[in-house]
Design a protein around this motif. Structure first.
Motif, PDB file in Angstrom:
ATOM      1  N   VAL A 185      63.293  -2.014 -12.463  1.00  0.00           N
ATOM      2  CA  VAL A 185      64.055  -1.014 -11.733  1.00  0.00           C
ATOM      3  C   VAL A 185      63.589  -0.369 -10.734  1.00  0.00           C
ATOM      4  N   LEU A 186      62.284  -0.025 -10.705  1.00  0.00           N
ATOM      5  CA  LEU A 186      61.315   0.487  -9.718  1.00  0.00           C
ATOM      6  C   LEU A 186      61.286  -0.544  -8.492  1.00  0.00           C
ATOM      7  N   GLU A 187      61.047  -1.790  -8.953  1.00  0.00           N
ATOM      8  CA  GLU A 187      60.650  -2.887  -8.207  1.00  0.00           C
ATOM      9  C   GLU A 187      61.901  -3.078  -7.176  1.00  0.00           C
ATOM     10  N   GLU A 188      62.919  -3.010  -7.680  1.00  0.00           N
ATOM     11  CA  GLU A 188      64.435  -3.023  -6.978  1.00  0.00           C
ATOM     12  C   GLU A 188      64.498  -1.933  -5.847  1.00  0.00           C
ATOM     13  N   MET A 189      64.155  -0.868  -6.578  1.00  0.00           N
ATOM     14  CA  MET A 189      64.363   0.393  -5.692  1.00  0.00           C
ATOM     15  C   MET A 189      63.280   0.275  -4.426  1.00  0.00           C
ATOM     16  N   SER A 190      62.173  -0.289  -4.495  1.00  0.00           N
ATOM     17  CA  SER A 190      61.185  -0.249  -3.809  1.00  0.00           C
ATOM     18  C   SER A 190      61.409  -1.205  -2.479  1.00  0.00           C
ATOM     19  N   LYS A 191      62.330  -2.265  -2.730  1.00  0.00           N
ATOM     20  CA  LYS A 191      62.850  -3.129  -1.920  1.00  0.00           C
ATOM     21  C   LYS A 191      63.649  -2.437  -0.839  1.00  0.00           C
ATOM     22  N   ARG A 192      64.498  -1.252  -1.282  1.00  0.00           N
ATOM     23  CA  ARG A 192      65.600  -0.700  -0.178  1.00  0.00           C
ATOM     24  C   ARG A 192      64.934   0.455   0.096  1.00  0.00           C
ATOM     25  N   ASN A 193      63.597   1.037  -0.325  1.00  0.00           N
ATOM     26  CA  ASN A 193      63.203   2.125   0.217  1.00  0.00           C
ATOM     27  C   ASN A 193      62.257   1.870   1.487  1.00  0.00           C
ATOM     28  N   LYS A 194      62.264   2.964   2.293  1.00  0.00           N
ATOM     29  CA  LYS A 194      61.522   2.616   3.704  1.00  0.00           C
ATOM     30  C   LYS A 194      59.854   2.998   3.428  1.00  0.00           C
ATOM     31  N   ARG A 195      59.609   3.686   2.316  1.00  0.00           N
ATOM     32  CA  ARG A 195      58.382   3.770   1.849  1.00  0.00           C
ATOM     33  C   ARG A 195      57.648   2.692   1.048  1.00  0.00           C
ATOM     34  N   ARG A 196      58.636   1.717   0.797  1.00  0.00           N
ATOM     35  CA  ARG A 196      58.460   0.582  -0.100  1.00  0.00           C
ATOM     36  C   ARG A 196      57.895   1.079  -1.567  1.00  0.00           C
ATOM     37  N   GLY A 197      56.565   0.271  -1.935  1.00  0.00           N
ATOM     38  CA  GLY A 197      56.457   0.849  -3.439  1.00  0.00           C
ATOM     39  C   GLY A 197      55.839   2.431  -3.369  1.00  0.00           C
ATOM     40  N   PHE A 198      55.616   2.915  -2.383  1.00  0.00           N
ATOM     41  CA  PHE A 198      54.973   4.249  -2.522  1.00  0.00           C
ATOM     42  C   PHE A 198      55.946   5.137  -2.913  1.00  0.00           C
ATOM     43  N   PHE A 199      57.264   5.014  -2.859  1.00  0.00           N
ATOM     44  CA  PHE A 199      58.318   6.154  -2.933  1.00  0.00           C
ATOM     45  C   PHE A 199      57.749   6.756  -4.281  1.00  0.00           C
ATOM     46  N   PHE A 200      57.802   6.010  -5.309  1.00  0.00           N
ATOM     47  CA  PHE A 200      57.783   6.370  -6.671  1.00  0.00           C
ATOM     48  C   PHE A 200      56.520   7.371  -7.029  1.00  0.00           C
ATOM     49  N   TYR A 201      55.380   6.978  -6.534  1.00  0.00           N
ATOM     50  CA  TYR A 201      54.132   7.757  -6.359  1.00  0.00           C
ATOM     51  C   TYR A 201      54.285   9.052  -5.728  1.00  0.00           C
ATOM     52  N   GLU A 202      55.129   9.042  -4.403  1.00  0.00           N
ATOM     53  CA  GLU A 202      55.345  10.286  -3.912  1.00  0.00           C
ATOM     54  C   GLU A 202      56.217  11.224  -4.514  1.00  0.00           C
ATOM     55  N   GLU A 203      57.240  10.584  -4.885  1.00  0.00           N
ATOM     56  CA  GLU A 203      58.060  11.527  -5.440  1.00  0.00           C
ATOM     57  C   GLU A 203      57.790  12.173  -6.818  1.00  0.00           C
ATOM     58  N   LEU A 204      56.948  11.562  -7.449  1.00  0.00           N
ATOM     59  CA  LEU A 204      56.289  12.094  -8.594  1.00  0.00           C
ATOM     60  C   LEU A 204      55.509  13.019  -8.142  1.00  0.00           C
ATOM     61  N   LYS A 205      54.678  12.643  -7.127  1.00  0.00           N
ATOM     62  CA  LYS A 205      53.563  13.797  -6.691  1.00  0.00           C
ATOM     63  C   LYS A 205      54.295  15.069  -6.133  1.00  0.00           C
ATOM     64  N   LYS A 206      55.258  14.930  -5.596  1.00  0.00           N
ATOM     65  CA  LYS A 206      56.285  16.127  -5.147  1.00  0.00           C
ATOM     66  C   LYS A 206      56.445  17.184  -6.293  1.00  0.00           C
ATOM     67  N   ARG A 207      56.822  16.497  -7.406  1.00  0.00           N
ATOM     68  CA  ARG A 207      57.321  17.297  -8.667  1.00  0.00           C
ATOM     69  C   ARG A 207      56.189  17.604  -9.558  1.00  0.00           C
ATOM     70  N   GLY A 208      54.758  17.228  -8.899  1.00  0.00           N
ATOM     71  CA  GLY A 208      53.618  17.878  -9.954  1.00  0.00           C
ATOM     72  C   GLY A 208      53.105  16.816 -10.599  1.00  0.00           C
ATOM     73  N   ILE A 209      53.398  15.587 -10.511  1.00  0.00           N
ATOM     74  CA  ILE A 209      52.910  14.396 -11.523  1.00  0.00           C
ATOM     75  C   ILE A 209      52.043  13.473 -10.901  1.00  0.00           C
ATOM     76  N   GLY A 210      50.883  13.212 -11.259  1.00  0.00           N
ATOM     77  CA  GLY A 210      49.885  12.508 -10.689  1.00  0.00           C
ATOM     78  C   GLY A 210      49.437  11.374 -11.716  1.00  0.00           C
ATOM     79  N   GLY A 211      48.458  10.531 -11.270  1.00  0.00           N
ATOM     80  CA  GLY A 211      47.793   9.471 -12.093  1.00  0.00           C
ATOM     81  C   GLY A 211      48.640   8.265 -12.193  1.00  0.00           C
ATOM     82  N   ILE A 212      49.396   7.782 -11.281  1.00  0.00           N
ATOM     83  CA  ILE A 212      50.213   6.602 -11.234  1.00  0.00           C
ATOM     84  C   ILE A 212      49.567   5.820 -10.056  1.00  0.00           C
TER      85      ILE A 212
END
Ligand code: PLP
Ligand code: PLP
Lengths: 379, 379
Positions: B318-345
């Motif tokens: 599901v993340l893989e699919e989303m990354s294809k549509r996202n301009k930040r590519r695979g980094f969107f997940f890491y960055e969205e987590l980071k914004k919300r105070g979660i790291g280590g991915i």
């Protein structure tokens, strides 16, 4: 399972905080405040690995990569790696560049860890003798004789090892001369700098060293255990060879060595260490002052003169005499010092003592000397 | 020499303090407050050596000797020594009980450090394969087959190694079965407990282990680098053999290993670790809860089910699919987590993720799960 866990609660150390610690192995490892602050940040587990791409020495946050580059410059060597200490640095060198059974030529004043590293690496050794009482000096020319003898016997020499400053007498050996001999005869040369790097200026290439083994907790104001192995380019392939299975990992380092807070303390102390090394002459003045004052009351400094290092070994017949008359025997000296806030002397031993005033203020140095004189004159 | 030293000033770490860190290698190494206090006391250089009579493991102030005795009880083993980590424990065993060229039989899920230790000790190996996608389980019977095969070929087997819980899938292997096979065939058995000891109860003798390799910074709430090697009596002579030159010193440990603050943090955390191990079932509940909730949104847990360890590996199409549509590519997940105070991915990776909620409160676990679901549903 019944374990009384209370004994692990509220552990505290007194010697560091409440006493002036004269133990030579402790004086070069005291942290400056900068390093203490960094420990706060990095004390959790593998915290240095937050931004690791697979190799400790390549991490840029915190700046491990830059630090190792800078350490190489500081030591005038080519490549540096963190290790767990000087002994681990020595073992890494021996285990990677020597073949089982090879001979290591080392000085008689070598630290026990050099012998143990040789034994672990399954090597043989011959020692170059010192010139005996009272100087115990290592004569570089004797390395030549040892090489000749082994070559004549058809033995394979794997490494020349010299203890830059030894832990028994604090003698500074002539590394450059030994280095030149090693170079001329084409043997690799390892200089054990556990007692020098971080205290006094050391320039590896000038000394013709192929390897420097350094100790962070001993002489670089770092939390133990941490060391540095600094090497010349031409040995990088052998010493830092990569794993066949995991081609990013360096075999001899088991992938990563000092993955934690000691390395951070070493890095944070580095600016302080770079500065303090420049004040080495002042430290020697303190050391020589202690020797002068205590020789006046019958202590006799062993090792080379004048002192070129802060570790002082005294023969102390006067304490020995006093211990015979004292009901506390040899312990009187230790106890009297302790009462006056001075520690780090081996309890019960009065024949010889080993001390260092490295890093103490002049005021503290005066206090130490005056206190010892007072004890000798009054007890 | 021009070195810009400013980059070493005021180093700070953000991931530990300001984020919930989901990196599995970080969760078991977070210090309790008791350990932090002790670090204060012992951060200077060789401070643990104040009252040393020549061997680290015999020091009684601080209570290192007692601690090692208690650790042996805790692990149901005979003798324990501090090391610099699990990899160093493994190397010590291999280097002391195997002959050059011997075969080590190990599981396909073994950590890279097991391979690197084998390579450093100049040994050969064969791997026992896991059962492949999606469980990657190690079947103990396959150790028997591997032994048979090597014996038939006339190869010398030096060691049986099993990764108790591996770092790829967090699978708990059946150590007791492998241990029984090893015992029956009379080969020494090393259990790599880097991911288990300090998190869950481990009783070495019950598992028929001759050696346990443990990791303080990984799973025992200690500052890196620090490990434990716990051994059975019958191997003590070989593994802890003494130096010929310095008969008090243990060769394979180069005299002393962890001479500093990581060992003190391990000791100070020990009462806390003894307690937390008792709460392992609760940790498993949290882990299984995370799996249940995230499988609902299309994550797929790899490895054995149900989870018997906190390390979770998800396949995340599901993340893989989303990354294809996202301009930040695979980094969107890491960055969205980071914004919300979660790291280590791992930044950029979306095919598979590895996380652990070990030691988080239930409230934090809920927050992590809700946040991931929110990102998947909204981005
Ligand atoms: C000359 C010398 N070499 C090596 C060492 C050991 O250093 P490390 O603890 O870094 O292995 C010492 C420690 O006392 C020493 O005096
Ligand atoms: C299964 C396993 N073994 C060993 C290690 C290495 O532990 P140490 O750093 O204590 O050598 C790890 C670290 O990730 C691991 O996951």
């Amino acid at each position: 399972m019944e374990i009384n866990l209370d004994k692990y609660r509220n552990l505290s150390r007194h010697l560091g905080r409440e006493y002036i610690n004269l133990n030579p192995i402790q004086r070069g490892g005291i942290l400056p405040v900068e390093a203490k602050k960094v420990i706060y940040e990095y004390w959790d587990g593998y915290s240095v690995c937050d931004y690791c791409g697979g190799r400790l020495d390549e991490i840029r946050t915190p700046p491990i990569y830059e630090f190792l580059e800078d350490v190489s410059k500081f030591l005038d060597m080519d490549i540096s790696r963190p290790t767990h200490g000087a002994r681990e640095s020595k073992f890494i060198v021996m285990h990677s560049i020597c073949k089982e059974g090879d001979y290591v030529i080392l000085d008689e004043n070598a630290h026990y860890t050099s012998y143990v590293a040789i034994e672990r690496a399954r090597l043989n050794y011959v020692t170059v003798k010192n010139d005996g009482y009272p100087t115990y000096q290592i004569e570089p020319e004797r390395y030549k004789e040892a090489i000749d003898r082994l070559e004549d016997e058809g033995k394979s020499i794997g490494l020349i090892l010299l203890t830059h400053v030894d832990g028994s007498y604090g003698n500074l050996s002539d590394a450059e001369k030994v280095g030149k001999i090693a170079k001329k005869r084409r043997y690799p040369f390892l200089l054990n700098c556990a007692y020098t790097v971080g205290r006094m200026p050391v320039k590896g290439k000038k000394l013709k060293a192929d390897f420097l083994a350094c100790s962070g907790h001993k002489s670089m104001a770092a939390s133990g255990p941490i060391g540095i192995l600094s090497i010349r380019e031409e040995f990088a392939e052998e010493v830092l060879r990569r794993s066949k299975n995991h081609p990013k990992k360096e075999v001899e380092l088991l992938g990563c060595t000092s993955r934690g807070v000691p390395l951070l303390s070493l890095i944070a102390s580095f600016p302080y260490v770079v500065e303090r090394v420049k004040k080495w002459e002042e430290e020697l003045k303190k050391t020589r002052y202690v020797v002068d004052r205590l020789e006046e009351i019958g202590f006799k400094q062993l090792g080379m003169k004048p002192k070129e290092h802060d570790l002082i070994k005294f023969e102390t017949p006067v304490l020995e005499e006093m211990s015979k008359r004292n009901k506390r025997r040899g312990f009187f000296f230790y106890e009297e010092l302790k009462k006056r806030g001075i520690g780090g002397i081996v309890p019960g031993v009065t024949k010889e003592i080993k001390i260092s005033v490295y890093g103490l203020t002049w005021e503290q140095v005066e206090y130490v000397v005056d206190t010892i004189i007072e004890i000798v004159e009054k007890c």
